[in-house]
Design an enzyme around this catalytic site. Sequence first.
Site, mmCIF file in Angstrom:
data_model
loop_
_atom_site.group_PDB
_atom_site.id
_atom_site.type_symbol
_atom_site.label_atom_id
_atom_site.label_comp_id
_atom_site.label_asym_id
_atom_site.label_seq_id
_atom_site.Cartn_x
_atom_site.Cartn_y
_atom_site.Cartn_z
ATOM 1 N N CYS A 1 4.209 -1.220 -12.235
ATOM 2 C CA CYS A 1 4.593 -0.044 -13.012
ATOM 3 C C CYS A 1 5.814 -0.377 -13.868
ATOM 4 O O CYS A 1 6.743 0.411 -13.981
ATOM 5 C CB CYS A 1 4.854 1.158 -12.118
ATOM 6 N N ALA A 53 0.765 -1.242 0.000
ATOM 7 C CA ALA A 53 0.000 0.000 0.000
ATOM 8 C C ALA A 53 0.801 1.300 0.000
ATOM 9 O O ALA A 53 0.325 2.302 -0.526
ATOM 10 C CB ALA A 53 -0.956 0.007 1.201
ATOM 11 N N ASP A 102 -0.612 -4.196 -5.916
ATOM 12 C CA ASP A 102 0.225 -3.304 -6.721
ATOM 13 C C ASP A 102 1.659 -3.657 -6.357
ATOM 14 O O ASP A 102 2.266 -3.052 -5.494
ATOM 15 C CB ASP A 102 -0.108 -1.847 -6.418
#
Length: 461
Positions: free
Chosen positions: A399, A274, A346
């Site tokens: 990413c 997070a 993520d």
Amino acid sequence: MANHDRQQTPVSHKRSVNENPRQVAVDVLVQVTQGSYSNLALNAALKDHHLSDRDVALCTQLVYGVLQHRLLLEFWLKPFVKRPNKVQPWVLALLETAVYQRELLSKIPDHAIFNETIALAKQRGHEGTRRFVTGVLHALANQGLTNVDTIKDPLTRLSVRYSVPMPWIQRLRVELGDAKAQRILTSLNQPAAQSIRINQAAGDRDAILTALHQSELMFSTSEVSGDGLRITKGHPVLSAAFQEGLFTIQDESAMLPVEALNVQPTDQVLDACAAPGGKTTQIAGYLDASAGGHVTGLDLYDQKVALIKDNAQRLHVADRISAIKLDARQANEHFNEASFDRILVDAPCSGIGLLRRKPEIRYAKTLADSQKLQQIQLEILDAVAPLVKKNGIIIYSTCTIVQAENDDVANAFVKSHPDFEFVTVSTTRHLKSQRTTPWLTIYPDDYRSDGFFICGFKRRD
């Protein structure tokens, strides 16, 4: 290759070193060389110095410009700096800023570049430093710089021209083809768009837009994300609207994983990786705390957990966020099975999609790092898989733009978890709706945003 059509603008030499944008840029570049992230080091430096808007712009341009073109600048300086390992890092950075201004910027006259650079060498160093810097600058002005086209090997020439280490160029060409790789390389050294995310929890959108105008920010609507805006003028972090929590700084592509989650107001959500909380607070904006909606954010380190909490407070969503220090690979030991409606992973990654915004990554990360990260990514997915409810959704995002951390991870997860199936990722703007893959890959040249990979898994009933 110098641009001689420069505006002959006057330059003041009365500024102290501390308020000189070139000196601030040099200090930031040295910090990045020592391992700092460019964006964090630059933001901290700008807060510590009282620079005008014009000097902030120059400092920012120098930092990112030098980092983006470092291999090219080193190539140009090599004939004039025989033993770079014997030169202090700040002196090398100072020379790089000078060459960058002279060769790749068009509005700064030679005399300004030379005078400012030599003055800084004298102020920060000693007479020997001044003589060395003066000698290098006059030598390159008299002799000119080596043309990149003289490099015979085509891959080495690409690597130097775009300042991207050769292994990454080779990987992009293999996976995406020469034409797409070339477009990505060309885009990486273009200026990054400055973007923000409107805070859903801060009130009416129109009222927030009015407050942005009152903070003297100019913007355009994002073509990538529903809550995104591109800032065209102004400094968002310094604005009253930022302090009031009306928005947060976030790349447009980075907003897409949460859009793909399709969070409902009463959902229980896990954000497994997070910090610093950008996506956690974005999730929270869709939740109704009074109806039980809640998001739990995990991170390995106390200081990063504190960042999540700080961002939650500023953005008025602390009542619907819990931040816990926990390795996501141990999540199945901490939470009960089927505890969450939605899970976001993520994942830690090589970050190759961020090269425009964090150009130093290209020099720090290797293909070997990518393979090591793949194992961690799969371990995190394995740990959180039992925690999502049947018919619940896991969104996996990175990413980066290399298949080892993206497509390969997605396929390996579904292969080893027969109770999960792919779901087609959908976003507010319906990006790439005609693609043939269930996942969505955004490349840096697609929208001038960060490169991102977003993949969805649904747990079968």
